[in-house]
Every structure is written in structure tokens, then in C-alpha cells.
Design a protein around this motif. Structure first.
Motif, PDB file in Angstrom:
ATOM      1  N   ASP A 171       0.840  -1.405  -0.110  1.00 40.45           N
ATOM      2  CA  ASP A 171       0.060  -0.099  -0.053  1.00 40.45           C
ATOM      3  C   ASP A 171       0.749   1.225   0.026  1.00 40.45           C
ATOM      4  O   ASP A 171       0.522   2.276  -0.557  1.00 40.45           O
ATOM      5  CB  ASP A 171      -0.822  -0.113   1.131  1.00 40.45           C
ATOM      6  N   ARG A 172       2.019   1.145   0.866  1.00 36.49           N
ATOM      7  CA  ARG A 172       3.017   2.451   0.821  1.00 36.49           C
ATOM      8  C   ARG A 172       3.400   2.590  -0.527  1.00 36.49           C
ATOM      9  O   ARG A 172       3.481   3.903  -0.843  1.00 36.49           O
ATOM     10  CB  ARG A 172       3.902   1.940   1.894  1.00 36.49           C
ATOM     11  N   ARG A 173       3.951   1.669  -1.152  1.00 39.84           N
ATOM     12  CA  ARG A 173       4.643   1.590  -2.240  1.00 39.84           C
ATOM     13  C   ARG A 173       3.490   2.125  -3.430  1.00 39.84           C
ATOM     14  O   ARG A 173       3.907   2.907  -4.227  1.00 39.84           O
ATOM     15  CB  ARG A 173       5.193   0.465  -2.761  1.00 39.84           C
ATOM     16  N   MET A 174       2.304   1.586  -3.426  1.00 41.67           N
ATOM     17  CA  MET A 174       1.216   2.059  -4.154  1.00 41.67           C
ATOM     18  C   MET A 174       1.135   3.599  -4.261  1.00 41.67           C
ATOM     19  O   MET A 174       0.973   4.334  -5.231  1.00 41.67           O
ATOM     20  CB  MET A 174       0.115   1.130  -4.394  1.00 41.67           C
ATOM     21  N   ALA A 175       1.198   4.013  -3.091  1.00 49.35           N
ATOM     22  CA  ALA A 175       0.830   5.458  -2.793  1.00 49.35           C
ATOM     23  C   ALA A 175       1.879   6.444  -3.435  1.00 49.35           C
ATOM     24  O   ALA A 175       1.772   7.220  -3.858  1.00 49.35           O
ATOM     25  CB  ALA A 175       0.508   5.622  -1.210  1.00 49.35           C
ATOM     26  N   GLU A 176       3.309   6.018  -3.217  1.00 44.41           N
ATOM     27  CA  GLU A 176       4.338   6.681  -3.516  1.00 44.41           C
ATOM     28  C   GLU A 176       4.209   6.495  -5.032  1.00 44.41           C
ATOM     29  O   GLU A 176       4.545   7.768  -5.497  1.00 44.41           O
ATOM     30  CB  GLU A 176       5.675   5.992  -3.146  1.00 44.41           C
ATOM     31  N   ARG A 185       1.704   6.660  -7.048  1.00 49.67           N
ATOM     32  CA  ARG A 185       0.619   7.433  -7.513  1.00 49.67           C
ATOM     33  C   ARG A 185       0.988   8.936  -7.474  1.00 49.67           C
ATOM     34  O   ARG A 185       0.630   9.640  -7.977  1.00 49.67           O
ATOM     35  CB  ARG A 185      -0.729   7.054  -6.608  1.00 49.67           C
ATOM     36  N   VAL A 186       1.907   9.123  -6.421  1.00 44.43           N
ATOM     37  CA  VAL A 186       2.420  10.611  -6.209  1.00 44.43           C
ATOM     38  C   VAL A 186       3.259  10.989  -7.291  1.00 44.43           C
ATOM     39  O   VAL A 186       3.227  11.838  -8.044  1.00 44.43           O
ATOM     40  CB  VAL A 186       3.240  10.622  -5.023  1.00 44.43           C
ATOM     41  N   VAL A 187       4.242   9.867  -7.720  1.00 42.96           N
ATOM     42  CA  VAL A 187       4.979  10.318  -8.924  1.00 42.96           C
ATOM     43  C   VAL A 187       4.235  10.198 -10.152  1.00 42.96           C
ATOM     44  O   VAL A 187       4.449  11.135 -11.154  1.00 42.96           O
ATOM     45  CB  VAL A 187       5.950   9.070  -9.100  1.00 42.96           C
ATOM     46  N   GLU A 188       3.233   9.333 -10.527  1.00 40.37           N
ATOM     47  CA  GLU A 188       2.351   9.405 -11.610  1.00 40.37           C
ATOM     48  C   GLU A 188       1.842  10.693 -11.689  1.00 40.37           C
ATOM     49  O   GLU A 188       1.684  11.446 -12.829  1.00 40.37           O
ATOM     50  CB  GLU A 188       1.333   8.312 -11.554  1.00 40.37           C
ATOM     51  N   THR A 189       1.342  11.074 -10.548  1.00 42.61           N
ATOM     52  CA  THR A 189       0.612  12.653 -10.522  1.00 42.61           C
ATOM     53  C   THR A 189       1.427  13.645 -10.988  1.00 42.61           C
ATOM     54  O   THR A 189       1.204  14.563 -11.775  1.00 42.61           O
ATOM     55  CB  THR A 189      -0.003  12.968  -9.034  1.00 42.61           C
ATOM     56  N   TRP A 190       2.936  13.564 -10.291  1.00 42.50           N
ATOM     57  CA  TRP A 190       4.154  14.551 -10.562  1.00 42.50           C
ATOM     58  C   TRP A 190       4.284  14.534 -12.320  1.00 42.50           C
ATOM     59  O   TRP A 190       4.451  15.409 -12.628  1.00 42.50           O
ATOM     60  CB  TRP A 190       5.343  14.452  -9.810  1.00 42.50           C
TER      61      TRP A 190
END
Length: 81
Positions: A39-44, A46-51
């Protein structure tokens, strides 16, 4: 290089490197993870994808702006006969 090296196989060197770097039975690309770690890696990610999406939007806007500037310069250029 090992005796089983085949120059016709483009991945032979990579395979040999990975076999010597990982212990037998280990999975080099999929380490065991807990559900919280996943879950933590997926959230990270997603942040990179948004950026990256934001940067892609800015890049696209800059390209369109340059295309409009080029069209404006072409329209203002005197026509030669």
C-alpha cells in the motif's frame, strides 16, 4: 565470460549477471512484501504518476505555445513575391 556464453543471445550477459548476483531460489525483482508495504509503495507511485502527469501537461502547453508563436511569426512575415 562463462563457457555457455552465446553471442547470438542478447540477454545472455544480463542473465549471467543476475544469476551471479542473487542467491539460488531468490526472486530479484519481487521481494516479499507485507500488505502495508505494498500500500505504501502504491501510494508513492501514485504521487510520482501525478507529478509526471503534471509535467506532461506543462510540456504539452509549452509545445502548443511555441507552435502558436511560430504561426504568429509566419503570419507577420512579409510575403515575398
Amino acid at each position: 565470460m562463462s563457457a555457455d556464453f552465446n553471442p547470438a543471445d542478447p540477454f545472455a550477459l544480463f542473465r549471467q549477471m543476475m544469476q551471479s548476483a542473487t542467491p539460488p531460489g531468490a526472486q530479484p525483482f519481487l521481494p516479499p512484501m507485507s500488505e502495508e508495504e505494498i500500500d505504501r509503495r502504491m501510494a508513492e507511485l501514485r504521487v510520482v504518476e501525478t507529478w509526471l502527469t503534471m509535467n506532461l501537461g506543462a510540456l504539452s502547453m509549452q509545445i502548443r505555445t511555441l507552435e502558436m508563436q511560430k504561426a504568429a511569426l509566419a503570419a507577420l512575415r512579409p510575403k515575398s513575391e
